[in-house]
Design an enzyme around this catalytic site. Structure first.
Site, PDB file in Angstrom:
ATOM      1  N   ASP A  90      57.737  34.576 110.359  1.00  0.00           N
ATOM      2  CA  ASP A  90      57.380  35.877 109.775  1.00  0.00           C
ATOM      3  C   ASP A  90      58.627  36.745 109.846  1.00  0.00           C
ATOM      4  O   ASP A  90      59.115  37.052 110.941  1.00  0.00           O
ATOM      5  CB  ASP A  90      56.233  36.484 110.605  1.00  0.00           C
ATOM      6  CG  ASP A  90      55.775  37.835 110.064  1.00  0.00           C
ATOM      7  OD1 ASP A  90      56.587  38.550 109.431  1.00  0.00           O
ATOM      8  OD2 ASP A  90      54.601  38.183 110.288  1.00  0.00           O
ATOM      9  N   VAL A  91      59.148  37.149 108.688  1.00  0.00           N
ATOM     10  CA  VAL A  91      60.436  37.860 108.664  1.00  0.00           C
ATOM     11  C   VAL A  91      60.369  39.256 109.292  1.00  0.00           C
ATOM     12  O   VAL A  91      61.410  39.859 109.549  1.00  0.00           O
ATOM     13  CB  VAL A  91      61.019  37.985 107.235  1.00  0.00           C
ATOM     14  CG1 VAL A  91      61.325  36.628 106.649  1.00  0.00           C
ATOM     15  CG2 VAL A  91      60.106  38.811 106.325  1.00  0.00           C
ATOM     16  N   ASN A  99      64.238  37.419 100.511  1.00  0.00           N
ATOM     17  CA  ASN A  99      63.370  37.506  99.330  1.00  0.00           C
ATOM     18  C   ASN A  99      61.925  37.872  99.663  1.00  0.00           C
ATOM     19  O   ASN A  99      61.237  38.463  98.837  1.00  0.00           O
ATOM     20  CB  ASN A  99      63.414  36.158  98.591  1.00  0.00           C
ATOM     21  CG  ASN A  99      62.288  36.033  97.587  1.00  0.00           C
ATOM     22  OD1 ASN A  99      62.329  36.614  96.503  1.00  0.00           O
ATOM     23  ND2 ASN A  99      61.235  35.296  97.957  1.00  0.00           N
ATOM     24  N   TYR A 119      55.618  50.516  98.503  1.00  0.00           N
ATOM     25  CA  TYR A 119      56.481  49.477  97.919  1.00  0.00           C
ATOM     26  C   TYR A 119      57.779  50.082  97.385  1.00  0.00           C
ATOM     27  O   TYR A 119      58.879  49.604  97.670  1.00  0.00           O
ATOM     28  CB  TYR A 119      55.710  48.765  96.805  1.00  0.00           C
ATOM     29  CG  TYR A 119      56.446  47.592  96.181  1.00  0.00           C
ATOM     30  CD1 TYR A 119      56.422  46.334  96.777  1.00  0.00           C
ATOM     31  CD2 TYR A 119      57.154  47.741  94.990  1.00  0.00           C
ATOM     32  CE1 TYR A 119      57.083  45.252  96.198  1.00  0.00           C
ATOM     33  CE2 TYR A 119      57.818  46.672  94.409  1.00  0.00           C
ATOM     34  CZ  TYR A 119      57.770  45.428  95.017  1.00  0.00           C
ATOM     35  OH  TYR A 119      58.435  44.355  94.443  1.00  0.00           O
ATOM     36  N   LYS A 149      61.716  49.433  98.610  1.00  0.00           N
ATOM     37  CA  LYS A 149      62.784  48.901  97.753  1.00  0.00           C
ATOM     38  C   LYS A 149      63.930  49.907  97.608  1.00  0.00           C
ATOM     39  O   LYS A 149      65.094  49.528  97.517  1.00  0.00           O
ATOM     40  CB  LYS A 149      62.226  48.494  96.385  1.00  0.00           C
ATOM     41  CG  LYS A 149      61.193  47.360  96.449  1.00  0.00           C
ATOM     42  CD  LYS A 149      61.757  46.071  97.044  1.00  0.00           C
ATOM     43  CE  LYS A 149      60.773  44.916  96.944  1.00  0.00           C
ATOM     44  NZ  LYS A 149      61.285  43.656  97.506  1.00  0.00           N
TER      45      LYS A 149
HETATM   46  P1  NAD Z   1      55.152  35.949  95.803  1.00  0.00           P
HETATM   47  O1  NAD Z   1      53.962  36.614  96.389  1.00  0.00           O
HETATM   48  O2  NAD Z   1      54.972  34.676  95.060  1.00  0.00           O
HETATM   49  O3  NAD Z   1      56.266  35.703  96.900  1.00  0.00           O
HETATM   50  C1  NAD Z   1      56.418  36.450  98.065  1.00  0.00           C
HETATM   51  C2  NAD Z   1      56.702  35.470  99.172  1.00  0.00           C
HETATM   52  O4  NAD Z   1      56.979  36.179 100.397  1.00  0.00           O
HETATM   53  C3  NAD Z   1      55.512  34.562  99.437  1.00  0.00           C
HETATM   54  O5  NAD Z   1      55.970  33.225  99.504  1.00  0.00           O
HETATM   55  C4  NAD Z   1      54.996  35.037 100.793  1.00  0.00           C
HETATM   56  O6  NAD Z   1      54.402  34.015 101.542  1.00  0.00           O
HETATM   57  C5  NAD Z   1      56.289  35.517 101.431  1.00  0.00           C
HETATM   58  N1  NAD Z   1      56.038  36.429 102.542  1.00  0.00           N
HETATM   59  C6  NAD Z   1      55.231  37.513 102.559  1.00  0.00           C
HETATM   60  N2  NAD Z   1      55.255  38.087 103.787  1.00  0.00           N
HETATM   61  C7  NAD Z   1      56.100  37.352 104.530  1.00  0.00           C
HETATM   62  C8  NAD Z   1      56.565  37.435 105.870  1.00  0.00           C
HETATM   63  N3  NAD Z   1      56.128  38.404 106.692  1.00  0.00           N
HETATM   64  N4  NAD Z   1      57.458  36.512 106.318  1.00  0.00           N
HETATM   65  C9  NAD Z   1      57.899  35.522 105.503  1.00  0.00           C
HETATM   66  N5  NAD Z   1      57.492  35.391 104.234  1.00  0.00           N
HETATM   67  C10 NAD Z   1      56.605  36.289 103.757  1.00  0.00           C
HETATM   68  O7  NAD Z   1      55.813  37.059  94.862  1.00  0.00           O
HETATM   69  P2  NAD Z   1      57.281  37.118  94.210  1.00  0.00           P
HETATM   70  O8  NAD Z   1      57.131  37.880  92.983  1.00  0.00           O
HETATM   71  O9  NAD Z   1      57.908  35.770  94.160  1.00  0.00           O
HETATM   72  O10 NAD Z   1      58.048  38.052  95.254  1.00  0.00           O
HETATM   73  C11 NAD Z   1      59.312  37.730  95.805  1.00  0.00           C
HETATM   74  C12 NAD Z   1      60.143  38.988  95.941  1.00  0.00           C
HETATM   75  O11 NAD Z   1      60.437  39.496  94.633  1.00  0.00           O
HETATM   76  C13 NAD Z   1      59.468  40.123  96.705  1.00  0.00           C
HETATM   77  O12 NAD Z   1      60.411  40.754  97.548  1.00  0.00           O
HETATM   78  C14 NAD Z   1      59.033  41.072  95.593  1.00  0.00           C
HETATM   79  O13 NAD Z   1      58.943  42.406  96.034  1.00  0.00           O
HETATM   80  C15 NAD Z   1      60.178  40.872  94.616  1.00  0.00           C
HETATM   81  N6  NAD Z   1      59.865  41.303  93.237  1.00  0.00           N
HETATM   82  C16 NAD Z   1      58.948  40.654  92.480  1.00  0.00           C
HETATM   83  C17 NAD Z   1      58.692  41.102  91.187  1.00  0.00           C
HETATM   84  C18 NAD Z   1      57.704  40.433  90.271  1.00  0.00           C
HETATM   85  O14 NAD Z   1      57.472  40.958  89.166  1.00  0.00           O
HETATM   86  N7  NAD Z   1      57.132  39.305  90.622  1.00  0.00           N
HETATM   87  C19 NAD Z   1      59.369  42.216  90.683  1.00  0.00           C
HETATM   88  C20 NAD Z   1      60.290  42.861  91.497  1.00  0.00           C
HETATM   89  C21 NAD Z   1      60.525  42.393  92.771  1.00  0.00           C
END
Ligand code: NAD
Length: 271
Positions: A69-70, A96, A169, A173
């Site tokens: 857990d990060v 990420n 959120y 960011k």
């Molecule tokens: P996602 O939900 O598929 O991925 C998020 C990942 O983070 C998951 O694998 C989850 O298990 C992991 N995670 C959550 N809490 C955690 C913790 N405490 N320790 C370790 N891992 C943990 O969604 P995504 O879209 O792939 O998101 C990845 C990143 O991209 C995030 O930081 C998100 O804010 C960012 N992001 C996504 C979008 C989008 O449109 N999908 C847009 C902007 C930013």
């Protein structure tokens, strides 16, 4: 879409957090395809991370799934220990992992505020701090990279676009952006590069309701001048470039990967 394969990350070790799904999984696969050895972190979805590892290994690469857990200091330390124990070093870290817990501001609980800040901002702090410590402690190897180490912080267009109903959120960011820039300034002289990626709307589990129905997708497309929702591979290609020596003179910047979402699309027709 096929994972990005260029440019090369040959002989480098990359740790990607939140690599069991979405953007993190695509980055892990693309890093593997670019020649990196990959530590694929997951928090709870071991199957997701193991699938990513299987794909990388099946394509001839090296990878390992590691739980942590990060947002927990000890777990982040253990994650880096396990990475270095397995692969000898760490050259690239992609912070990420991220979550959303949405609520109207007046209804947002302290727990919702705190958890999002803990994972999205403190989690990136803990990973970036551990990365800097490891980069400083290990021998730089100019044969594999001109930089001593590279950190990529996964931000969002909401590091600059305010987002009603998602104040926790957007605050996380915005914090990531200035943490990234301040850190980049502090460690550049040690040849450590720190950059961010700001995805727009990417098709992943975090935002399913925004694109899952044709009506929702049409509404979303109004915000995207380029006219399509992004794929995780769009972000992965940017991450490969930012991790590679092709971006060796780039530090302290956020690369928008958003189809123009941050270009104030409401002004397209003269405002
Ligand atoms: P996602 O939900 O598929 O991925 C998020 C990942 O983070 C998951 O694998 C989850 O298990 C992991 N995670 C959550 N809490 C955690 C913790 N405490 N320790 C370790 N891992 C943990 O969604 P995504 O879209 O792939 O998101 C990845 C990143 O991209 C995030 O930081 C998100 O804010 C960012 N992001 C996504 C979008 C989008 O449109 N999908 C847009 C902007 C930013």
């Amino acid at each position: 879409m096929a994972p990005a394969t260029l440019p090369s990350l040959k002989d480098q070790v990359a740790l990607v957090t939140g690599a069991s799904s979405g953007i993190g999984a695509a980055i892990a696969r693309a890093f593997g395809a670019a020649g990196a050895t990959v530590a694929a972190n997951y928090r709870s979805s071991q199957e997701g991370a193991e699938e990513v590892v299987r794909d990388i290994v099946a394509a001839g690469g090296r990878a390992l799934a590691l739980q942590a857990d990060v947002s927990e200091e000890d777990e982040v330390r253990r994650l880096f220990d396990a990475t270095v124990q397995a692969f000898g070093r760490v050259d690239i870290v992609v912070a990420n992992a991220g979550i959303q817990q949405d609520a109207a501001f007046a209804d947002m609980t302290l727990q919702q505020w705190q958890r999002v800040l803990d994972v999205n901002l403190t989690g990136q702090f803990l990973c970036a701090r551990e990365a800097v410590r490891r980069f400083d402690a290990q021998q730089a190897d100019p044969r594999i990279s001109r930089a001593r180490g590279k950190i990529i912080c996964m931000s969002s267009v909401h590091e600059v676009i305010p987002w009603a109903g998602h104040v926790n959120y957007a605050a996380s960011k915005g914090g990531v952006m200035l943490m990234m820039k301040s850190l980049a300034q502090e460690v550049a002289q040690r040849r450590i590069r720190v950059n961010g990626i700001a995805p727009g709307a990417i098709r992943t589990d975090i935002n399913t309701e925004a694109w899952a129905t044709p009506e929702a997708e049409q509404k979303l497309l109004k915000l995207i001048p380029y006219g399509r929702v992004g794929d995780p591979e769009d972000v992965a290609a940017a991450a490969v470039w930012l991790a590679s020596d092709q971006s060796d003179y780039v530090t302290g910047t956020t690369l928008m990967v958003d189809g123009g979402m941050s270009l104030y699309p409401a002004f397209r027709e003269n405002g």
